[in-house]
Design a protein around this motif. Structure first.
Motif, PDB file in Angstrom:
ATOM      1  N   CYS A   4     -42.435   8.974  -9.978  1.00 22.01           N
ATOM      2  CA  CYS A   4     -41.081   9.320 -10.390  1.00 22.01           C
ATOM      3  C   CYS A   4     -40.109   8.319  -9.775  1.00 22.01           C
ATOM      4  N   ASN A   5     -39.035   8.138 -10.480  1.00 19.21           N
ATOM      5  CA  ASN A   5     -38.050   7.127 -10.113  1.00 19.21           C
ATOM      6  C   ASN A   5     -36.652   7.675 -10.348  1.00 19.21           C
ATOM      7  N   LEU A   6     -35.785   7.448  -9.398  1.00 21.66           N
ATOM      8  CA  LEU A   6     -34.385   7.875  -9.507  1.00 21.66           C
ATOM      9  C   LEU A   6     -33.520   6.620  -9.534  1.00 21.66           C
ATOM     10  N   LYS A   7     -32.704   6.519 -10.553  1.00 20.48           N
ATOM     11  CA  LYS A   7     -31.823   5.353 -10.692  1.00 20.48           C
ATOM     12  C   LYS A   7     -30.369   5.810 -10.773  1.00 20.48           C
ATOM     13  N   SER A   8     -29.506   4.926 -10.298  1.00 25.30           N
ATOM     14  CA  SER A   8     -28.077   5.199 -10.386  1.00 25.30           C
ATOM     15  C   SER A   8     -27.649   5.253 -11.856  1.00 25.30           C
ATOM     16  N   PRO A   9     -26.635   6.044 -12.167  1.00 29.66           N
ATOM     17  CA  PRO A   9     -26.174   6.127 -13.552  1.00 29.66           C
ATOM     18  C   PRO A   9     -25.523   4.823 -13.991  1.00 29.66           C
ATOM     19  N   PRO A  10     -25.466   4.574 -15.279  1.00 28.96           N
ATOM     20  CA  PRO A  10     -24.943   3.291 -15.780  1.00 28.96           C
ATOM     21  C   PRO A  10     -23.516   2.995 -15.335  1.00 28.96           C
ATOM     22  N   TYR A  11     -22.720   4.048 -15.117  1.00 26.89           N
ATOM     23  CA  TYR A  11     -21.310   3.849 -14.780  1.00 26.89           C
ATOM     24  C   TYR A  11     -21.077   3.703 -13.281  1.00 26.89           C
ATOM     25  N   SER A  12     -22.151   3.793 -12.508  1.00 29.77           N
ATOM     26  CA  SER A  12     -21.990   3.789 -11.051  1.00 29.77           C
ATOM     27  C   SER A  12     -21.534   2.424 -10.544  1.00 29.77           C
ATOM     28  N   VAL A  13     -20.675   2.430  -9.548  1.00 26.70           N
ATOM     29  CA  VAL A  13     -20.216   1.168  -8.957  1.00 26.70           C
ATOM     30  C   VAL A  13     -21.250   0.632  -7.976  1.00 26.70           C
ATOM     31  N   SER A  14     -22.142   1.502  -7.531  1.00 29.82           N
ATOM     32  CA  SER A  14     -23.222   1.058  -6.660  1.00 29.82           C
ATOM     33  C   SER A  14     -24.552   1.284  -7.356  1.00 29.82           C
ATOM     34  N   ASN A  15     -25.418   0.302  -7.276  1.00 29.02           N
ATOM     35  CA  ASN A  15     -26.728   0.399  -7.917  1.00 29.02           C
ATOM     36  C   ASN A  15     -27.788   0.768  -6.887  1.00 29.02           C
ATOM     37  N   TYR A  16     -28.610   1.753  -7.221  1.00 29.58           N
ATOM     38  CA  TYR A  16     -29.695   2.126  -6.344  1.00 29.58           C
ATOM     39  C   TYR A  16     -30.883   2.570  -7.175  1.00 29.58           C
ATOM     40  N   ASP A  17     -32.013   2.603  -6.529  1.00 27.57           N
ATOM     41  CA  ASP A  17     -33.278   2.757  -7.227  1.00 27.57           C
ATOM     42  C   ASP A  17     -34.284   3.256  -6.196  1.00 27.57           C
ATOM     43  N   PHE A  18     -34.771   4.485  -6.360  1.00 28.27           N
ATOM     44  CA  PHE A  18     -35.708   5.058  -5.388  1.00 28.27           C
ATOM     45  C   PHE A  18     -36.985   5.495  -6.105  1.00 28.27           C
TER      46      PHE A  18
END
Length: 119
Positions: A94-108
């Motif tokens: 499973c992978n959690l990604k920041s939403p497209p509109y987020s000012v910060s990008n993250y990926d877990f």
């Protein structure tokens, strides 16, 4: 942030399994959740995606057989896998990604759970 995947195991062809992935340490509901898989000797591939609004997308190889859902109250995403085939055998992540509109990008990423389908 922790992603704890569970539910993998051994199934016969034509059978079903449901994977779960519980997230903690982050605001779950706003994020995009994905399931990927990686079979031995192959590249990791995207299996399914669900957005914060509940929109879903699936890889061609699993369309019509897998569904993805989320329970924001439980910070959990699910992958229901039906009509399993031997070629579905892989480690599922499973992978959690920041939403497209987020000012910060993250990926877990979660730790992966093995799914083995016997013919």
């Amino acid at each position: 942030v922790q992603l704890q995947a569970s539910g993998g195991g051994l199934a016969q062809a034509g059978g079903s399994l449901r994977l779960s992935c519980a997230a903690s340490g982050i605001s779950f509901s706003i994020n995009v959740m994905n399931w990927y898989r990686q079979a031995p000797g192959k590249q990791r591939e995207l299996v399914a995606t669900i957005t914060s609004g509940g929109s879903t997308q699936f890889g061609d190889s699993v369309k019509g057989r897998f569904t993805i859902s989320r329970d924001n109250a439980k910070s959990t995403v699910y992958l229901q896998m039906n009509n399993l085939k031997p070629e579905d055998t892989a480690v599922y992540y499973c992978n959690l990604k920041s939403p497209p509109y987020s000012v910060s990008n993250y990926d877990f990423w979660g730790q992966g759970t093995q799914v083995t389908v016997s013919s």
